[in-house]
Design a protein around this motif. Structure first.
Motif, PDB file in Angstrom:
ATOM      1  N   UNK A   8       4.871  -7.348  -8.943  1.00  0.00           N
ATOM      2  CA  UNK A   8       4.224  -7.208  -8.224  1.00  0.00           C
ATOM      3  C   UNK A   8       4.295  -6.127  -6.946  1.00  0.00           C
ATOM      4  N   UNK A   9       3.311  -4.648  -6.958  1.00  0.00           N
ATOM      5  CA  UNK A   9       3.195  -4.164  -6.272  1.00  0.00           C
ATOM      6  C   UNK A   9       2.935  -4.244  -5.200  1.00  0.00           C
ATOM      7  N   UNK A  10       3.768  -3.901  -3.888  1.00  0.00           N
ATOM      8  CA  UNK A  10       3.699  -3.887  -1.815  1.00  0.00           C
ATOM      9  C   UNK A  10       2.620  -3.746  -1.816  1.00  0.00           C
ATOM     10  N   UNK A  11       1.838  -3.948  -1.558  1.00  0.00           N
ATOM     11  CA  UNK A  11       0.085  -3.986  -0.714  1.00  0.00           C
ATOM     12  C   UNK A  11       0.651  -2.990   0.448  1.00  0.00           C
ATOM     13  N   UNK A  12       0.636  -2.176   0.551  1.00  0.00           N
ATOM     14  CA  UNK A  12       0.966  -1.058   1.872  1.00  0.00           C
ATOM     15  C   UNK A  12      -0.139  -1.048   2.742  1.00  0.00           C
ATOM     16  N   UNK A  13      -1.442  -1.049   1.435  1.00  0.00           N
ATOM     17  CA  UNK A  13      -2.048  -0.480   2.300  1.00  0.00           C
ATOM     18  C   UNK A  13      -2.556  -1.852   3.415  1.00  0.00           C
ATOM     19  N   UNK A  14      -2.410  -3.188   2.702  1.00  0.00           N
ATOM     20  CA  UNK A  14      -3.126  -4.111   3.287  1.00  0.00           C
ATOM     21  C   UNK A  14      -2.317  -4.320   4.507  1.00  0.00           C
ATOM     22  N   UNK A  15      -0.904  -4.436   4.386  1.00  0.00           N
ATOM     23  CA  UNK A  15       0.200  -4.729   5.360  1.00  0.00           C
ATOM     24  C   UNK A  15      -0.618  -2.821   7.073  1.00  0.00           C
ATOM     25  N   UNK A  16      -0.412  -1.894   6.398  1.00  0.00           N
ATOM     26  CA  UNK A  16      -1.411  -1.095   7.382  1.00  0.00           C
ATOM     27  C   UNK A  16      -2.698  -1.412   8.523  1.00  0.00           C
TER      28      UNK A  16
END
Length: 76
Positions: free
Chosen positions: A1-9
């Motif tokens: 799975x690709x990490x959701x950096x936008x969600x974390x941001x």
């Protein structure tokens, strides 16, 4: 799975502003954090951080150690 950096941001920005903190205020809460790192995290500008930095981020925001992992997995 690709990490959701936008969600974390989005979550970091929302939590920081809910706490009434600037990026500098938040960075001052933990010596493993810098304003530059917070700026990159909130902009989803990088996709790799040291575990120490992510743990420091969680501590500074008052999150559990698993919150960052759940956000990266796409949870709201």
């Amino acid at each position: 799975a690709v990490d959701d950096w936008d969600n974390l941001a989005r979550a970091v920005r929302r939590r920081r502003t809910d706490l009434g903190l600037t990026q500098a205020d938040l960075a001052a809460r933990d010596n493993q954090l810098s304003v530059a790192t917070l700026r990159r995290i909130e902009a989803a500008a990088a996709t790799s951080y040291r575990d120490l930095q992510l743990a420091a981020l969680a501590r500074a925001l008052g999150w559990t150690s698993h919150t960052v992992d759940r956000l990266l997995a796409g949870e709201q």
